[in-house]
Design a protein around this motif. Structure first.
Motif, PDB file in Angstrom:
ATOM      1  N   TYR A  70     -32.995  -9.521  14.835  1.00 32.58           N
ATOM      2  CA  TYR A  70     -33.715 -10.872  15.140  1.00 32.58           C
ATOM      3  C   TYR A  70     -32.371 -11.690  15.480  1.00 32.58           C
ATOM      4  CZ  TYR A  70     -35.355 -15.173  13.194  1.00 32.58           C
ATOM      5  OH  TYR A  70     -36.078 -16.487  13.181  1.00 32.58           O
ATOM      6  N   ALA A  71     -31.278 -11.388  14.778  1.00 32.93           N
ATOM      7  CA  ALA A  71     -30.314 -12.366  15.422  1.00 32.93           C
ATOM      8  C   ALA A  71     -29.864 -12.236  16.857  1.00 32.93           C
ATOM      9  CB  ALA A  71     -28.810 -11.963  14.611  1.00 32.93           C
ATOM     10  N   ASP A  72     -29.966 -11.121  17.534  1.00 29.45           N
ATOM     11  CA  ASP A  72     -29.776 -10.621  18.673  1.00 29.45           C
ATOM     12  C   ASP A  72     -30.945 -11.550  19.654  1.00 29.45           C
ATOM     13  OD1 ASP A  72     -27.327  -9.436  18.574  1.00 29.45           O
ATOM     14  OD2 ASP A  72     -28.291  -7.422  18.519  1.00 29.45           O
ATOM     15  N   ARG A  73     -32.186 -11.014  19.320  1.00 30.67           N
ATOM     16  CA  ARG A  73     -33.227 -11.804  20.222  1.00 30.67           C
ATOM     17  C   ARG A  73     -33.348 -13.220  20.235  1.00 30.67           C
ATOM     18  NH1 ARG A  73     -39.483  -9.434  20.620  1.00 30.67           N
ATOM     19  NH2 ARG A  73     -40.111 -11.285  22.106  1.00 30.67           N
ATOM     20  N   TYR A  74     -33.193 -13.834  19.040  1.00 31.97           N
ATOM     21  CA  TYR A  74     -33.396 -15.273  18.931  1.00 31.97           C
ATOM     22  C   TYR A  74     -32.050 -16.160  18.737  1.00 31.97           C
ATOM     23  CZ  TYR A  74     -37.935 -13.400  17.843  1.00 31.97           C
ATOM     24  OH  TYR A  74     -39.154 -12.525  18.068  1.00 31.97           O
ATOM     25  N   GLU A  75     -31.088 -15.500  19.396  1.00 35.58           N
ATOM     26  CA  GLU A  75     -29.811 -16.183  19.490  1.00 35.58           C
ATOM     27  C   GLU A  75     -29.875 -17.365  19.749  1.00 35.58           C
ATOM     28  OE1 GLU A  75     -25.208 -15.716  20.910  1.00 35.58           O
ATOM     29  OE2 GLU A  75     -26.657 -14.096  21.498  1.00 35.58           O
ATOM     30  N   LYS A  76     -29.416 -18.668  18.927  1.00 34.86           N
ATOM     31  CA  LYS A  76     -29.655 -19.959  19.203  1.00 34.86           C
ATOM     32  C   LYS A  76     -29.430 -20.474  20.413  1.00 34.86           C
ATOM     33  CE  LYS A  76     -25.866 -21.882  16.866  1.00 34.86           C
ATOM     34  NZ  LYS A  76     -25.397 -23.059  15.617  1.00 34.86           N
ATOM     35  N   SER A  77     -28.323 -19.875  21.039  1.00 34.30           N
ATOM     36  CA  SER A  77     -27.852 -20.421  22.365  1.00 34.30           C
ATOM     37  C   SER A  77     -29.016 -20.117  23.586  1.00 34.30           C
ATOM     38  CB  SER A  77     -26.527 -19.628  22.750  1.00 34.30           C
ATOM     39  OG  SER A  77     -26.736 -18.440  22.937  1.00 34.30           O
ATOM     40  N   ALA A  78     -29.721 -19.217  22.994  1.00 34.39           N
ATOM     41  CA  ALA A  78     -30.881 -18.919  24.256  1.00 34.39           C
ATOM     42  C   ALA A  78     -32.258 -19.259  23.749  1.00 34.39           C
ATOM     43  CB  ALA A  78     -30.628 -17.655  24.735  1.00 34.39           C
ATOM     44  N   GLU A  79     -32.299 -19.743  22.616  1.00 34.77           N
ATOM     45  CA  GLU A  79     -33.658 -19.698  21.786  1.00 34.77           C
ATOM     46  C   GLU A  79     -34.330 -21.059  22.406  1.00 34.77           C
ATOM     47  OE1 GLU A  79     -36.541 -18.958  20.569  1.00 34.77           O
ATOM     48  OE2 GLU A  79     -35.646 -18.098  19.038  1.00 34.77           O
ATOM     49  N   ASN A  80     -36.000 -20.865  22.428  1.00 35.24           N
ATOM     50  CA  ASN A  80     -36.568 -21.783  22.938  1.00 35.24           C
ATOM     51  C   ASN A  80     -36.972 -22.635  21.573  1.00 35.24           C
ATOM     52  OD1 ASN A  80     -37.901 -23.252  24.853  1.00 35.24           O
ATOM     53  ND2 ASN A  80     -39.848 -22.590  23.950  1.00 35.24           N
ATOM     54  N   PHE A  81     -37.159 -22.115  20.619  1.00 41.65           N
ATOM     55  CA  PHE A  81     -37.407 -22.849  19.354  1.00 41.65           C
ATOM     56  C   PHE A  81     -36.152 -22.883  18.426  1.00 41.65           C
ATOM     57  CE2 PHE A  81     -40.911 -20.256  20.726  1.00 41.65           C
ATOM     58  CZ  PHE A  81     -41.961 -21.201  20.716  1.00 41.65           C
ATOM     59  N   TRP A  82     -35.900 -24.241  18.151  1.00 41.10           N
ATOM     60  CA  TRP A  82     -34.781 -24.653  17.390  1.00 41.10           C
ATOM     61  C   TRP A  82     -35.424 -25.057  16.142  1.00 41.10           C
ATOM     62  CZ3 TRP A  82     -29.533 -25.286  18.698  1.00 41.10           C
ATOM     63  CH2 TRP A  82     -28.984 -24.928  19.945  1.00 41.10           C
ATOM     64  N   PRO A  83     -34.665 -25.028  14.947  1.00 45.44           N
ATOM     65  CA  PRO A  83     -35.027 -25.714  13.634  1.00 45.44           C
ATOM     66  C   PRO A  83     -35.106 -26.959  13.705  1.00 45.44           C
ATOM     67  CG  PRO A  83     -33.451 -24.113  13.281  1.00 45.44           C
ATOM     68  CD  PRO A  83     -33.187 -24.306  14.750  1.00 45.44           C
ATOM     69  N   PHE A  84     -36.347 -27.568  13.262  1.00 45.87           N
ATOM     70  CA  PHE A  84     -36.280 -29.140  13.200  1.00 45.87           C
ATOM     71  C   PHE A  84     -35.626 -29.778  12.168  1.00 45.87           C
ATOM     72  CE2 PHE A  84     -39.255 -32.484  11.197  1.00 45.87           C
ATOM     73  CZ  PHE A  84     -38.956 -33.451  11.998  1.00 45.87           C
ATOM     74  N   ARG A  85     -35.007 -30.683  12.643  1.00 48.26           N
ATOM     75  CA  ARG A  85     -33.967 -31.469  11.399  1.00 48.26           C
ATOM     76  C   ARG A  85     -34.849 -32.754  10.942  1.00 48.26           C
ATOM     77  NH1 ARG A  85     -28.555 -30.017  11.221  1.00 48.26           N
ATOM     78  NH2 ARG A  85     -28.121 -28.335  12.768  1.00 48.26           N
ATOM     79  N   LEU A  86     -35.022 -32.807   9.728  1.00 52.34           N
ATOM     80  CA  LEU A  86     -35.328 -33.818   8.970  1.00 52.34           C
ATOM     81  C   LEU A  86     -34.411 -34.578   8.335  1.00 52.34           C
ATOM     82  CD1 LEU A  86     -38.210 -35.457   8.188  1.00 52.34           C
ATOM     83  CD2 LEU A  86     -38.155 -33.801   5.917  1.00 52.34           C
ATOM     84  N   GLU A  87     -34.053 -36.072   8.926  1.00 53.23           N
ATOM     85  CA  GLU A  87     -32.865 -36.781   8.201  1.00 53.23           C
ATOM     86  C   GLU A  87     -31.811 -35.911   8.335  1.00 53.23           C
ATOM     87  OE1 GLU A  87     -33.834 -38.062   4.273  1.00 53.23           O
ATOM     88  OE2 GLU A  87     -35.512 -39.486   5.166  1.00 53.23           O
ATOM     89  N   GLY A  88     -31.765 -35.350   9.569  1.00 49.17           N
ATOM     90  CA  GLY A  88     -30.517 -34.767   9.754  1.00 49.17           C
ATOM     91  C   GLY A  88     -30.402 -33.151   9.173  1.00 49.17           C
ATOM     92  N   ILE A  89     -31.184 -32.704   8.270  1.00 52.51           N
ATOM     93  CA  ILE A  89     -31.250 -31.296   7.661  1.00 52.51           C
ATOM     94  C   ILE A  89     -32.206 -30.519   8.247  1.00 52.51           C
ATOM     95  CG2 ILE A  89     -31.314 -30.490   5.542  1.00 52.51           C
ATOM     96  CD1 ILE A  89     -30.771 -33.257   4.215  1.00 52.51           C
ATOM     97  N   PRO A  90     -31.600 -29.362   8.462  1.00 53.79           N
ATOM     98  CA  PRO A  90     -32.591 -28.409   9.096  1.00 53.79           C
ATOM     99  C   PRO A  90     -33.515 -27.996   7.948  1.00 53.79           C
ATOM    100  CG  PRO A  90     -30.101 -27.497   9.309  1.00 53.79           C
ATOM    101  CD  PRO A  90     -30.246 -28.872   8.476  1.00 53.79           C
ATOM    102  N   THR A  91     -34.765 -27.939   8.746  1.00 56.61           N
ATOM    103  CA  THR A  91     -35.920 -27.446   7.534  1.00 56.61           C
ATOM    104  C   THR A  91     -36.083 -26.081   7.625  1.00 56.61           C
ATOM    105  OG1 THR A  91     -37.390 -28.032   9.598  1.00 56.61           O
ATOM    106  CG2 THR A  91     -37.368 -29.560   7.927  1.00 56.61           C
ATOM    107  N   VAL A  92     -35.317 -25.469   6.745  1.00 56.76           N
ATOM    108  CA  VAL A  92     -34.995 -24.022   6.615  1.00 56.76           C
ATOM    109  C   VAL A  92     -35.450 -23.558   5.459  1.00 56.76           C
ATOM    110  CG1 VAL A  92     -33.571 -22.076   6.870  1.00 56.76           C
ATOM    111  CG2 VAL A  92     -33.580 -23.769   8.552  1.00 56.76           C
ATOM    112  N   GLU A  93     -36.562 -22.659   5.378  1.00 56.15           N
ATOM    113  CA  GLU A  93     -36.752 -21.983   3.788  1.00 56.15           C
ATOM    114  C   GLU A  93     -37.118 -23.258   2.791  1.00 56.15           C
ATOM    115  OE1 GLU A  93     -36.676 -18.928   3.527  1.00 56.15           O
ATOM    116  OE2 GLU A  93     -35.658 -18.594   5.386  1.00 56.15           O
ATOM    117  N   ILE A  94     -38.295 -23.650   3.125  1.00 56.49           N
ATOM    118  CA  ILE A  94     -38.908 -24.851   2.632  1.00 56.49           C
ATOM    119  C   ILE A  94     -40.104 -24.488   1.783  1.00 56.49           C
ATOM    120  CG2 ILE A  94     -38.165 -26.545   4.052  1.00 56.49           C
ATOM    121  CD1 ILE A  94     -40.715 -26.486   5.615  1.00 56.49           C
ATOM    122  N   SER A  95     -40.120 -24.930   0.463  1.00 55.33           N
ATOM    123  CA  SER A  95     -41.110 -25.040  -0.470  1.00 55.33           C
ATOM    124  C   SER A  95     -41.794 -25.956  -0.253  1.00 55.33           C
ATOM    125  CB  SER A  95     -40.650 -24.663  -1.986  1.00 55.33           C
ATOM    126  OG  SER A  95     -39.871 -23.483  -1.873  1.00 55.33           O
TER     127      SER A  95
END
Length: 204
Positions: A70-95
């Motif tokens: 996963y880390a190799d395939r979706y490395e952020k430097s070449a990734e087309n999908f980036w985490p959306f930031r809400l008020e500057g905070i990445p929306t990662v692992e959200i309940s």
């Protein structure tokens, strides 16, 4: 561990724990890829625990290899999908949680619909937002792109994110890690939902 414990559940949980740690180290703690991956592998091993797999394709080592994949395939430097930031905070692992227009007959309170998303991402080619969901599978095949196209879980999560949190997500990005006998492979598919589909889900 008792043989009644499913290797698929153990492997899936360990994979999810590893990816969560990877993203948190990468996006919140500003670790580089190798540092984040090292900590993610440790988290994966810890989550897998002393379980002995009856399916060696989903051994602790294979799950660690899937995290690396996963880390190799979706490395952020070449990734087309980036985490959306809400008020500057990445929306990662959200309940998420949303009261429904359905009342619990015992309490008189609305029933609460809950969910959890691995992350919300921005499609850099279109600027649109999508929920992202990670899955472990035993095979991909030609049916994979269509398998979850009308999945109630993803329709529900999309509806909830738009209605309750006012985040204009358009659907879901599904990323699958596939455990073959001698390698890890993967694929991703993007599903976009119309307003009509979301309304039909809620009213069904």
């Amino acid at each position: 561990k008792p043989s009644t414990i499913s290797v698929h559940l153990v492997a899936g949980k360990a994979y999810a724990e590893g990816l969560e740690r990877y993203r948190r180290e990468l996006y919140f703690n500003n670790k580089d890829k190798n540092e984040a991956l090292e900590l993610a592998i440790l988290a994966t091993i810890k989550a897998y625990g002393p379980f002995t797999a009856n399916d060696w394709k989903k051994s602790w080592l294979s799950v660690c290899e899937a995290v690396v994949y996963y880390a190799d395939r979706y490395e952020k430097s070449a990734e087309n999908f980036w985490p959306f930031r809400l008020e500057g905070i990445p929306t990662v692992e959200i309940s998420m949680a949303m009261p429904l227009d359905i009342v619990n007959p015992d309490t008189g309170e609305p029933i609460i619909y809950v969910g959890r998303a691995d992350q919300i991402v921005t499609d850099n080619s279109s600027g649109l937002l999508y929920l992202e969901d990670d899955k472990t599978v035993s095979e991909l095949g030609q049916s994979f792109p269509r398998k979850h196209i009308n999945d109630g879980q993803f329709l529900g999560y999309t509806y909830m994110t738009r209605k309750e949190y006012d985040i204009d997500v358009r659907g879901v990005l599904i990323r699958a890690a596939c455990f073959y006998a001698n390698r890890i492979d993967g694929d991703q598919v993007l599903h976009t939902y119309s307003d009509r589909q979301l309304s039909d889900w809620y009213n069904s």
